[in-house]
Design a protein around this motif. Structure first.
Motif, PDB file in Angstrom:
ATOM      1  N   SER A 138       0.831  -1.204   0.000  1.00  0.00           N
ATOM      2  CA  SER A 138       0.000   0.000   0.000  1.00  0.00           C
ATOM      3  C   SER A 138       0.861   1.248   0.000  1.00  0.00           C
ATOM      4  CB  SER A 138      -0.923   0.027   1.215  1.00  0.00           C
ATOM      5  OG  SER A 138      -1.857  -1.000   1.149  1.00  0.00           O
ATOM      6  N   LEU A 139       1.942   1.218   0.784  1.00  0.00           N
ATOM      7  CA  LEU A 139       2.823   2.385   0.846  1.00  0.00           C
ATOM      8  C   LEU A 139       3.601   2.576  -0.450  1.00  0.00           C
ATOM      9  CD1 LEU A 139       4.130   2.155   4.489  1.00  0.00           C
ATOM     10  CD2 LEU A 139       2.680   3.929   3.511  1.00  0.00           C
ATOM     11  N   GLU A 140       3.929   1.483  -1.127  1.00  0.00           N
ATOM     12  CA  GLU A 140       4.605   1.606  -2.416  1.00  0.00           C
ATOM     13  C   GLU A 140       3.683   2.253  -3.437  1.00  0.00           C
ATOM     14  OE1 GLU A 140       5.918  -2.279  -3.523  1.00  0.00           O
ATOM     15  OE2 GLU A 140       7.305  -2.438  -1.835  1.00  0.00           O
ATOM     16  N   ALA A 141       2.412   1.873  -3.408  1.00  0.00           N
ATOM     17  CA  ALA A 141       1.449   2.414  -4.359  1.00  0.00           C
ATOM     18  C   ALA A 141       1.091   3.862  -4.032  1.00  0.00           C
ATOM     19  CB  ALA A 141       0.182   1.555  -4.379  1.00  0.00           C
ATOM     20  N   ASN A 142       0.996   4.189  -2.741  1.00  0.00           N
ATOM     21  CA  ASN A 142       0.614   5.533  -2.323  1.00  0.00           C
ATOM     22  C   ASN A 142       1.405   5.898  -1.069  1.00  0.00           C
ATOM     23  OD1 ASN A 142      -0.576   7.915  -1.607  1.00  0.00           O
ATOM     24  ND2 ASN A 142      -2.660   7.101  -1.410  1.00  0.00           N
ATOM     25  N   PRO A 143       2.564   6.521  -1.241  1.00  0.00           N
ATOM     26  CA  PRO A 143       3.429   6.835  -0.088  1.00  0.00           C
ATOM     27  C   PRO A 143       2.780   7.767   0.932  1.00  0.00           C
ATOM     28  CG  PRO A 143       4.593   7.213  -2.165  1.00  0.00           C
ATOM     29  CD  PRO A 143       3.166   6.912  -2.505  1.00  0.00           C
ATOM     30  N   ASP A 144       1.717   8.478   0.545  1.00  0.00           N
ATOM     31  CA  ASP A 144       1.043   9.398   1.456  1.00  0.00           C
ATOM     32  C   ASP A 144      -0.117   8.733   2.203  1.00  0.00           C
ATOM     33  OD1 ASP A 144       2.753  11.321   0.535  1.00  0.00           O
ATOM     34  OD2 ASP A 144       1.297  12.287  -0.780  1.00  0.00           O
ATOM     35  N   PHE A 145      -0.269   7.440   2.089  1.00  0.00           N
ATOM     36  CA  PHE A 145      -1.385   6.725   2.707  1.00  0.00           C
ATOM     37  C   PHE A 145      -1.105   6.569   4.193  1.00  0.00           C
ATOM     38  CE2 PHE A 145      -3.909   2.518   2.803  1.00  0.00           C
ATOM     39  CZ  PHE A 145      -5.062   3.179   3.167  1.00  0.00           C
ATOM     40  N   TYR A 146      -1.691   7.456   4.993  1.00  0.00           N
ATOM     41  CA  TYR A 146      -1.390   7.511   6.414  1.00  0.00           C
ATOM     42  C   TYR A 146      -1.763   6.223   7.136  1.00  0.00           C
ATOM     43  CZ  TYR A 146      -1.256   8.821  11.265  1.00  0.00           C
ATOM     44  OH  TYR A 146      -0.971   8.844  12.598  1.00  0.00           O
ATOM     45  N   SER A 147      -2.913   5.657   6.816  1.00  0.00           N
ATOM     46  CA  SER A 147      -3.356   4.450   7.532  1.00  0.00           C
ATOM     47  C   SER A 147      -2.349   3.316   7.382  1.00  0.00           C
ATOM     48  CB  SER A 147      -4.725   3.996   7.028  1.00  0.00           C
ATOM     49  OG  SER A 147      -5.699   4.932   7.381  1.00  0.00           O
ATOM     50  N   ALA A 148      -1.814   3.146   6.181  1.00  0.00           N
ATOM     51  CA  ALA A 148      -0.832   2.081   5.956  1.00  0.00           C
ATOM     52  C   ALA A 148       0.444   2.367   6.737  1.00  0.00           C
ATOM     53  CB  ALA A 148      -0.541   1.929   4.467  1.00  0.00           C
ATOM     54  N   ALA A 149       0.897   3.618   6.726  1.00  0.00           N
ATOM     55  CA  ALA A 149       2.107   3.980   7.464  1.00  0.00           C
ATOM     56  C   ALA A 149       1.891   3.804   8.965  1.00  0.00           C
ATOM     57  CB  ALA A 149       2.493   5.425   7.153  1.00  0.00           C
ATOM     58  N   HIS A 150       0.715   4.199   9.437  1.00  0.00           N
ATOM     59  CA  HIS A 150       0.381   4.059  10.853  1.00  0.00           C
ATOM     60  C   HIS A 150       0.351   2.583  11.246  1.00  0.00           C
ATOM     61  CE1 HIS A 150      -2.451   3.783  14.270  1.00  0.00           C
ATOM     62  NE2 HIS A 150      -1.794   4.856  14.674  1.00  0.00           N
ATOM     63  N   ASN A 151      -0.241   1.745  10.402  1.00  0.00           N
ATOM     64  CA  ASN A 151      -0.302   0.308  10.698  1.00  0.00           C
ATOM     65  C   ASN A 151       1.083  -0.324  10.707  1.00  0.00           C
ATOM     66  OD1 ASN A 151      -3.059   0.388  10.963  1.00  0.00           O
ATOM     67  ND2 ASN A 151      -3.475  -0.334   8.897  1.00  0.00           N
ATOM     68  N   LEU A 152       1.928   0.090   9.763  1.00  0.00           N
ATOM     69  CA  LEU A 152       3.288  -0.431   9.738  1.00  0.00           C
ATOM     70  C   LEU A 152       4.051   0.003  10.992  1.00  0.00           C
ATOM     71  CD1 LEU A 152       5.479  -2.031   8.305  1.00  0.00           C
ATOM     72  CD2 LEU A 152       6.043   0.051   7.009  1.00  0.00           C
ATOM     73  N   ALA A 153       3.878   1.252  11.378  1.00  0.00           N
ATOM     74  CA  ALA A 153       4.521   1.738  12.603  1.00  0.00           C
ATOM     75  C   ALA A 153       4.005   0.959  13.815  1.00  0.00           C
ATOM     76  CB  ALA A 153       4.257   3.234  12.779  1.00  0.00           C
TER      77      ALA A 153
END
Length: 186
Positions: free
Chosen positions: A2-17
């Motif tokens: 998800s982050l590769e497709a949309n680096p600004d996708f906060y939910s994916a970044a938050h989940n990864l964190a």
């Protein structure tokens, strides 16, 4: 992905964190949040706030990553990946959660172990229906009924496809369809 497709996708970044944090990898979690704060101005304040909290956790001692028991135990892993029944249960859970890609991988693994395992074939038909491929769903259900004419679950699912398509009865007698698909876990 998800982050590769949309680096600004906060939910994916938050989940990864969050995943990093549950593994005790606070520094990686904080870096992930700082990265998204720099890329997505709309969530900058929220990401920085969470990164600050994680900064305090970074001083805590690291702990071992948590793994699902079946991942850590070779015997359980062997049982899962050699048992059509166990794999199909996992596939059913993924279907129930609408995790179509994961369900498909598991269903295909079951069918490699046992191509005639009816619960997996029923799940495959439901998978096709969820993906919008009604023709393949119908073909799979009719195949089940050709080899197992008394399989009432396949008959109900096929009747449900007929009702959803607005068509008349198929080649088999219609019976009521449950409100929603019920993945087979047996």
């Amino acid at each position: 992905k998800s982050l590769e497709a949309n680096p600004d996708f906060y939910s994916a970044a938050h989940n990864l964190a969050g995943l990093y944090a549950t593994q005790g990898r606070y520094k990686d979690a904080r870096e992930q949040l700082l990265k998204i704060a720099g890329q997505a101005p709309s969530v900058r304040a929220r990401a920085l706030s969470q990164a600050e909290v994680l900064g305090a956790f970074a001083k805590l001692p690291l702990r071992e990553p948590r793994n699902a028991p079946w991942c850590a135990d070779p015997k359980a892993r062997q049982e899962l990946f050699s048992s059509p029944l166990a794999l199909n249960r996992v596939a059913g859970e993924h279907l129930r959660g609408r995790q179509v890609e994961l369900a498909e991988v598991m269903i295909l693994a079951v069918l490699r172990l046992d191509p005639w395992f009816v619960p997996a074939r029923l799940n495959l038909a439901q998978l096709y229906a969820l993906k919008g491929d009604k023709a393949r769903a119908r073909e799979t259900l009719e195949s089940i009924l050709n080899t197992n004419p008394g399989e009432e679950r396949a008959r109900r699912l096929l009747a449900g496809l007929d009702m959803r398509e607005g068509g008349g009865p198929s080649q088999v007698q219609q019976s009521p369809m449950p409100q929603q698909f019920q993945p087979m876990t047996e």
